[in-house]
Design a protein around this motif. Structure first.
Motif, PDB file in Angstrom:
ATOM      1  N   PHE A  30      -7.253  15.562  -5.341  1.00  0.00           N
ATOM      2  CA  PHE A  30      -6.870  14.216  -4.914  1.00  0.00           C
ATOM      3  C   PHE A  30      -5.375  14.217  -4.620  1.00  0.00           C
ATOM      4  O   PHE A  30      -4.569  14.534  -5.488  1.00  0.00           O
ATOM      5  CB  PHE A  30      -7.248  13.194  -5.987  1.00  0.00           C
ATOM      6  CG  PHE A  30      -8.735  13.119  -6.153  1.00  0.00           C
ATOM      7  CD1 PHE A  30      -9.488  12.296  -5.328  1.00  0.00           C
ATOM      8  CD2 PHE A  30      -9.400  13.939  -7.056  1.00  0.00           C
ATOM      9  CE1 PHE A  30     -10.875  12.268  -5.419  1.00  0.00           C
ATOM     10  CE2 PHE A  30     -10.780  13.919  -7.160  1.00  0.00           C
ATOM     11  CZ  PHE A  30     -11.522  13.077  -6.343  1.00  0.00           C
ATOM     12  N   VAL A  31      -5.047  13.891  -3.362  1.00  0.00           N
ATOM     13  CA  VAL A  31      -3.666  13.967  -2.891  1.00  0.00           C
ATOM     14  C   VAL A  31      -3.178  12.557  -2.591  1.00  0.00           C
ATOM     15  O   VAL A  31      -3.609  11.947  -1.607  1.00  0.00           O
ATOM     16  CB  VAL A  31      -3.561  14.844  -1.620  1.00  0.00           C
ATOM     17  CG1 VAL A  31      -2.114  14.981  -1.181  1.00  0.00           C
ATOM     18  CG2 VAL A  31      -4.205  16.211  -1.847  1.00  0.00           C
ATOM     19  N   PRO A  32      -2.291  12.016  -3.444  1.00  0.00           N
ATOM     20  CA  PRO A  32      -1.734  10.696  -3.151  1.00  0.00           C
ATOM     21  C   PRO A  32      -0.829  10.800  -1.930  1.00  0.00           C
ATOM     22  O   PRO A  32      -0.436  11.906  -1.544  1.00  0.00           O
ATOM     23  CB  PRO A  32      -0.914  10.387  -4.412  1.00  0.00           C
ATOM     24  CG  PRO A  32      -0.507  11.731  -4.954  1.00  0.00           C
ATOM     25  CD  PRO A  32      -1.652  12.664  -4.618  1.00  0.00           C
ATOM     26  N   GLY A  33      -0.504   9.680  -1.298  1.00  0.00           N
ATOM     27  CA  GLY A  33       0.339   9.789  -0.111  1.00  0.00           C
ATOM     28  C   GLY A  33       0.899   8.469   0.355  1.00  0.00           C
ATOM     29  O   GLY A  33       0.408   7.398  -0.032  1.00  0.00           O
ATOM     30  N   VAL A  34       1.915   8.539   1.190  1.00  0.00           N
ATOM     31  CA  VAL A  34       2.509   7.368   1.834  1.00  0.00           C
ATOM     32  C   VAL A  34       1.904   7.182   3.224  1.00  0.00           C
ATOM     33  O   VAL A  34       1.674   6.046   3.655  1.00  0.00           O
ATOM     34  CB  VAL A  34       4.049   7.516   1.913  1.00  0.00           C
ATOM     35  CG1 VAL A  34       4.648   6.414   2.779  1.00  0.00           C
ATOM     36  CG2 VAL A  34       4.658   7.496   0.515  1.00  0.00           C
TER      37      VAL A  34
ATOM     38  N   ALA B  54       0.835  -1.207   0.000  1.00  0.00           N
ATOM     39  CA  ALA B  54       0.000   0.000   0.000  1.00  0.00           C
ATOM     40  C   ALA B  54       0.871   1.259   0.000  1.00  0.00           C
ATOM     41  O   ALA B  54       0.558   2.249  -0.658  1.00  0.00           O
ATOM     42  CB  ALA B  54      -0.928  -0.003   1.213  1.00  0.00           C
ATOM     43  N   HIS B  55       1.990   1.205   0.740  1.00  0.00           N
ATOM     44  CA  HIS B  55       2.900   2.361   0.743  1.00  0.00           C
ATOM     45  C   HIS B  55       3.584   2.520  -0.610  1.00  0.00           C
ATOM     46  O   HIS B  55       3.808   3.640  -1.074  1.00  0.00           O
ATOM     47  CB  HIS B  55       3.956   2.211   1.846  1.00  0.00           C
ATOM     48  CG  HIS B  55       3.367   2.126   3.219  1.00  0.00           C
ATOM     49  ND1 HIS B  55       3.338   0.950   3.936  1.00  0.00           N
ATOM     50  CD2 HIS B  55       2.755   3.053   3.988  1.00  0.00           C
ATOM     51  CE1 HIS B  55       2.754   1.181   5.104  1.00  0.00           C
ATOM     52  NE2 HIS B  55       2.386   2.436   5.157  1.00  0.00           N
ATOM     53  N   VAL B  56       3.935   1.396  -1.233  1.00  0.00           N
ATOM     54  CA  VAL B  56       4.573   1.466  -2.555  1.00  0.00           C
ATOM     55  C   VAL B  56       3.613   2.099  -3.560  1.00  0.00           C
ATOM     56  O   VAL B  56       3.994   2.974  -4.341  1.00  0.00           O
ATOM     57  CB  VAL B  56       5.017   0.062  -3.034  1.00  0.00           C
ATOM     58  CG1 VAL B  56       5.548   0.123  -4.467  1.00  0.00           C
ATOM     59  CG2 VAL B  56       6.080  -0.514  -2.096  1.00  0.00           C
ATOM     60  N   ALA B  57       2.348   1.680  -3.507  1.00  0.00           N
ATOM     61  CA  ALA B  57       1.347   2.253  -4.424  1.00  0.00           C
ATOM     62  C   ALA B  57       1.191   3.756  -4.180  1.00  0.00           C
ATOM     63  O   ALA B  57       1.100   4.546  -5.128  1.00  0.00           O
ATOM     64  CB  ALA B  57       0.011   1.531  -4.250  1.00  0.00           C
ATOM     65  N   GLY B  58       1.173   4.160  -2.920  1.00  0.00           N
ATOM     66  CA  GLY B  58       1.074   5.586  -2.591  1.00  0.00           C
ATOM     67  C   GLY B  58       2.272   6.357  -3.110  1.00  0.00           C
ATOM     68  O   GLY B  58       2.135   7.444  -3.688  1.00  0.00           O
TER      69      GLY B  58
END
Lengths: 153, 153
Positions: free
Chosen positions: B74-78, A41-45
């Motif tokens: 839309f803000v992508p994120g880790v 999920a972090h990689v996708a983000g």
């Protein structure tokens, strides 16, 4: 080296930094549970940030070690006379390195980057459980002018 | 027509809607001065929104009239386990049409659009001078969990 002038440098985060980034983001009483263990999920983000022209994940580096992170998002707009906003999210400094001005250097870098990209306004929210962070942002000149709302979708 | 079910429809704002959008954004005691008179700066802001893959300027339409506006980013994120955030800015409903559920319909549309694009979280800030807006966002299920900070760059 004076306490208020750490020899911090800044660079974009790479895929190979991601485990360290997640470690920094999770190393926090408020965020630990919601960050999760480093995974897909972090990689996708991270890949979504890399694919976005308006997002940057920035690292602070000291003595070849990643000691801080923040995400910058440039938000175009019609309000405030057509201003672009700089949204700052996920600001973290390594707990072992706090009190040395790294957070301040990180935020000053954010503001310089914002001006470079034509932003007229920086904005961020901070959990009401973080009074020390609020004092820090006020000390940087921020107005604590808004209430921040979150909704799980 | 029941008060809580206005026949509101939603569509992306066009360049030809922009004067009306600026009028709606400016029709507000808090925002009037900082919005400015409709001009080139608003056009540039609108064009930047149109050019961004992560931004949408959405109109609420009732009886062929534009009665509301909001911007979705839309803000992508880790952080938050790689979550995408939906940032909602510049929410306005025509002052003459308030109290009819248009604002609620607008926000529900925002949340539906957020889910469509995979956002896990909606977030927004509201000026501390707007207690009625705070009550409204709480009534939609938002947690008033954060302090909101702004800095002019």
């Amino acid at each position: 080296m004076p306490l208020d002038e750490p020899a911090v440098t800044f660079r974009p985060a790479l895929r190979t930094d991601l485990a360290r980034v997640v470690e920094l983001i999770a190393d926090d009483d408020v965020a630990r549970e919601r960050t999760g263990t480093f995974g897909a999920a972090h990689v996708a983000g991270f890949e979504a940030i890399e694919a976005s022209p308006n997002d940057e994940l920035v690292l602070a580096v000291l003595d070849d070690e990643v000691v801080g992170v923040m995400q910058l998002t440039f938000v175009p707009g019609v309000s405030r006379n057509g201003a672009t906003r700089l949204l700052v999210e996920a600001v973290r400094v390594d707990a072992r390195r706090r009190g040395r001005g790294i957070g301040r250097a990180l935020m000053e870098h954010a503001h310089a980057r914002g001006r470079e990209r034509g932003a007229a306004l920086a904005q961020l929210t901070s959990d009401k459980q973080r009074p020390d962070a609020h004092r820090f942002y006020r000390s940087l000149g921020y107005a604590q002018s808004h209430e921040g709302f979150k909704l799980t979708l």
